[in-house]
Scaffold this motif. Structure first.
Motif, PDB file in Angstrom:
ATOM      1  N   LYS A 247       0.858  -1.187   0.000  1.00  0.00           N
ATOM      2  CA  LYS A 247       0.000   0.000   0.000  1.00  0.00           C
ATOM      3  C   LYS A 247       0.890   1.231   0.000  1.00  0.00           C
ATOM      4  O   LYS A 247       1.864   1.284   0.747  1.00  0.00           O
ATOM      5  CB  LYS A 247      -0.888  -0.032   1.239  1.00  0.00           C
ATOM      6  N   ALA A 248       0.558   2.205  -0.828  1.00  0.00           N
ATOM      7  CA  ALA A 248       1.327   3.453  -0.843  1.00  0.00           C
ATOM      8  C   ALA A 248       0.407   4.601  -0.471  1.00  0.00           C
ATOM      9  O   ALA A 248      -0.734   4.654  -0.915  1.00  0.00           O
ATOM     10  CB  ALA A 248       1.935   3.689  -2.215  1.00  0.00           C
ATOM     11  N   VAL A 249       0.879   5.476   0.373  1.00  0.00           N
ATOM     12  CA  VAL A 249       0.083   6.642   0.758  1.00  0.00           C
ATOM     13  C   VAL A 249       0.960   7.894   0.723  1.00  0.00           C
ATOM     14  O   VAL A 249       2.154   7.831   0.958  1.00  0.00           O
ATOM     15  CB  VAL A 249      -0.507   6.506   2.185  1.00  0.00           C
ATOM     16  N   THR A 250       0.333   9.030   0.422  1.00  0.00           N
ATOM     17  CA  THR A 250       1.085  10.277   0.488  1.00  0.00           C
ATOM     18  C   THR A 250       0.771  10.976   1.787  1.00  0.00           C
ATOM     19  O   THR A 250      -0.249  11.625   1.916  1.00  0.00           O
ATOM     20  CB  THR A 250       0.677  11.253  -0.631  1.00  0.00           C
ATOM     21  N   SER A 251       1.631  10.794   2.747  1.00  0.00           N
ATOM     22  CA  SER A 251       1.562  11.612   3.958  1.00  0.00           C
ATOM     23  C   SER A 251       2.842  11.397   4.730  1.00  0.00           C
ATOM     24  O   SER A 251       3.560  10.446   4.478  1.00  0.00           O
ATOM     25  CB  SER A 251       0.330  11.305   4.804  1.00  0.00           C
ATOM     26  N   PRO A 252       3.140  12.268   5.687  1.00  0.00           N
ATOM     27  CA  PRO A 252       4.380  12.100   6.437  1.00  0.00           C
ATOM     28  C   PRO A 252       4.424  10.709   7.048  1.00  0.00           C
ATOM     29  O   PRO A 252       3.406  10.208   7.531  1.00  0.00           O
ATOM     30  CB  PRO A 252       4.283  13.174   7.522  1.00  0.00           C
ATOM     31  N   ALA A 253       5.597  10.078   7.010  1.00  0.00           N
ATOM     32  CA  ALA A 253       5.732   8.664   7.321  1.00  0.00           C
ATOM     33  C   ALA A 253       5.163   8.259   8.681  1.00  0.00           C
ATOM     34  O   ALA A 253       4.335   7.349   8.759  1.00  0.00           O
ATOM     35  CB  ALA A 253       7.198   8.260   7.216  1.00  0.00           C
ATOM     36  N   SER A 254       5.587   8.945   9.755  1.00  0.00           N
ATOM     37  CA  SER A 254       5.188   8.462  11.074  1.00  0.00           C
ATOM     38  C   SER A 254       3.670   8.515  11.260  1.00  0.00           C
ATOM     39  O   SER A 254       3.064   7.566  11.762  1.00  0.00           O
ATOM     40  CB  SER A 254       5.905   9.240  12.171  1.00  0.00           C
ATOM     41  N   ALA A 255       3.048   9.589  10.801  1.00  0.00           N
ATOM     42  CA  ALA A 255       1.590   9.716  10.933  1.00  0.00           C
ATOM     43  C   ALA A 255       0.890   8.630  10.124  1.00  0.00           C
ATOM     44  O   ALA A 255      -0.087   8.029  10.583  1.00  0.00           O
ATOM     45  CB  ALA A 255       1.143  11.099  10.472  1.00  0.00           C
ATOM     46  N   ALA A 256       1.412   8.361   8.934  1.00  0.00           N
ATOM     47  CA  ALA A 256       0.799   7.355   8.066  1.00  0.00           C
ATOM     48  C   ALA A 256       0.905   5.968   8.685  1.00  0.00           C
ATOM     49  O   ALA A 256      -0.035   5.173   8.636  1.00  0.00           O
ATOM     50  CB  ALA A 256       1.486   7.371   6.701  1.00  0.00           C
ATOM     51  N   ILE A 257       2.053   5.678   9.286  1.00  0.00           N
ATOM     52  CA  ILE A 257       2.287   4.365   9.887  1.00  0.00           C
ATOM     53  C   ILE A 257       1.351   4.146  11.075  1.00  0.00           C
ATOM     54  O   ILE A 257       0.714   3.097  11.205  1.00  0.00           O
ATOM     55  CB  ILE A 257       3.767   4.228  10.330  1.00  0.00           C
ATOM     56  N   ILE A 258       1.237   5.159  11.924  1.00  0.00           N
ATOM     57  CA  ILE A 258       0.384   5.041  13.106  1.00  0.00           C
ATOM     58  C   ILE A 258      -1.085   4.908  12.690  1.00  0.00           C
ATOM     59  O   ILE A 258      -1.812   4.068  13.210  1.00  0.00           O
ATOM     60  CB  ILE A 258       0.609   6.252  14.049  1.00  0.00           C
ATOM     61  N   ALA A 259      -1.492   5.714  11.703  1.00  0.00           N
ATOM     62  CA  ALA A 259      -2.879   5.652  11.228  1.00  0.00           C
ATOM     63  C   ALA A 259      -3.188   4.272  10.656  1.00  0.00           C
ATOM     64  O   ALA A 259      -4.245   3.696  10.921  1.00  0.00           O
ATOM     65  CB  ALA A 259      -3.123   6.739  10.184  1.00  0.00           C
ATOM     66  N   GLU A 260      -2.253   3.724   9.896  1.00  0.00           N
ATOM     67  CA  GLU A 260      -2.470   2.411   9.279  1.00  0.00           C
ATOM     68  C   GLU A 260      -2.524   1.312  10.343  1.00  0.00           C
ATOM     69  O   GLU A 260      -3.329   0.390  10.254  1.00  0.00           O
ATOM     70  CB  GLU A 260      -1.364   2.130   8.251  1.00  0.00           C
ATOM     71  N   ALA A 261      -1.656   1.425  11.341  1.00  0.00           N
ATOM     72  CA  ALA A 261      -1.629   0.435  12.427  1.00  0.00           C
ATOM     73  C   ALA A 261      -2.963   0.428  13.171  1.00  0.00           C
ATOM     74  O   ALA A 261      -3.463  -0.630  13.551  1.00  0.00           O
ATOM     75  CB  ALA A 261      -0.493   0.726  13.395  1.00  0.00           C
ATOM     76  N   GLU A 262      -3.547   1.613  13.335  1.00  0.00           N
ATOM     77  CA  GLU A 262      -4.843   1.709  14.001  1.00  0.00           C
ATOM     78  C   GLU A 262      -5.951   1.170  13.108  1.00  0.00           C
ATOM     79  O   GLU A 262      -6.841   0.466  13.555  1.00  0.00           O
ATOM     80  CB  GLU A 262      -5.145   3.170  14.375  1.00  0.00           C
TER      81      GLU A 262
END
Lengths: 156, 149
Positions: free
Chosen positions: B90-105
């Motif tokens: 999956k690829a997303v455009t957003s700052p890495a840490s925020a994207a990772i945390i959002a995806e984990a949730e």
């Protein structure tokens, strides 16, 4: 995975770290090593209360920590998890990383909050030191601290 | 301890590859699945509609970036899936840490496995700034790994 090292600091993180480390150890049929890094002995203890009384209280604290660590280990052994306990003195990050290396730990289990007495300053430095310095993988256990959210944010 | 869903953020660096290898081993052990996440922030000067500068970055450019990122992560997922583990990219455009945390949730992930150092190689300044934030804010345990140097 043969050796799981759990970093124990007797904070609110400890029960969660122990639980997680025990589960990992069981899953991988490994050995668990509980490591507590105690603060180094003060080089200069001052004149006020009398140096010997400061040394005595420090020694009592170390004995208490040692006993608690042994109790945790015994508890885990009772549950069939091969566990050793180790109390070492020295600067937190360096001592922990040195132990991990010399014990050939395959993973370090550590809480991602609650390390160090002075949260705002020390918590960050220990986490950052372990994150940057560990050669083996580090398993960070999220600690839902009792502290208010606002306080916990931005400190690790 | 059950790691049914393992989130592996990747920026295609050495540390990220090492993280993926580790995640594959864990997933195999517990027949879990892996979600490979590539977050790519677009660091361009902000342009405002109406200013002539806005025309400098056509939509085409963003579409091109997205296509490339999608293809890149899909290929990496495909390669990883050869290990026999289920891997989706999956690829997303957003700052890495925020994207990772959002995806984990969102998943929710049982574990995040990530490298401590990304492609931003300014070792002393940026050392693990993404990993640091994820470790601090992740809703699940995080396993940080380092490539052997």
């Amino acid at each position: 995975m043969k050796q799981v090292l759990a970093a124990i600091d007797f904070s609110e993180a400890t029960s969660e770290v122990l639980r997680c480390a025990a589960e990992l150890t069981e899953a991988f049929e490994a050995t668990l090593i509980l490591v507590h890094v105690a603060a180094p002995n003060p080089e200069f203890v001052g004149y006020e209360a009398g140096p010997s009384s400061v040394r005595d209280s420090r020694a009592r604290e170390l004995r208490r920590e040692h006993r608690m660590l042994q109790e945790y280990a015994e508890d885990l052994r009772q549950r069939g998890i091969p566990t050793k306990a180790l109390l070492v003195q020295g600067p937190t990050v360096q001592t922990l990383l040195d132990e991990a290396r010399s014990l050939r730990a395959d993973v370090i289990v550590i809480g991602s909050r609650g390390h160090g007495a002075v949260r705002r300053v020390l918590l960050g430095s220990v986490s950052r030191g372990v994150l940057g310095g560990a050669l083996c993988p580090v398993h960070w256990v999220p600690i839902r601290a009792a502290a208010p959210l606002g306080q916990a944010k931005g400190v690790a | 301890m059950k790691f049914d869903c393992i989130l592996v953020p990747t920026d295609f660096s050495d540390d990220a590859s090492r993280a993926l290898e580790t995640a594959i081993q864990l997933a195999k052990l517990q027949s879990g699945r892996i979600v490979l996440l590539h977050a790519y922030p677009i660091d361009l000067p902000i342009t405002y509609p109406g200013f002539s500068g806005g025309a400098l970055v056509p939509d085409e450019f963003y579409r091109e970036l997205r296509t490339q990122a999608d293809a890149h992560v899909a290929q990496a997922a495909q390669e990883a899936a050869r290990s026999g583990v289920s891997v989706t990219g999956k690829a997303v455009t957003s700052p890495a840490s925020a994207a990772i945390i959002a995806e984990a949730e969102h998943l929710p992930a049982d574990l995040i496995v990530m490298g401590t150092r990304g492609r931003t190689g300014l070792k002393h300044i940026l050392l693990g700034s993404v990993a640091e934030r994820v470790v601090r804010e992740a809703p699940c345990p995080v396993l940080t790994v380092k490539a052997e140097h």
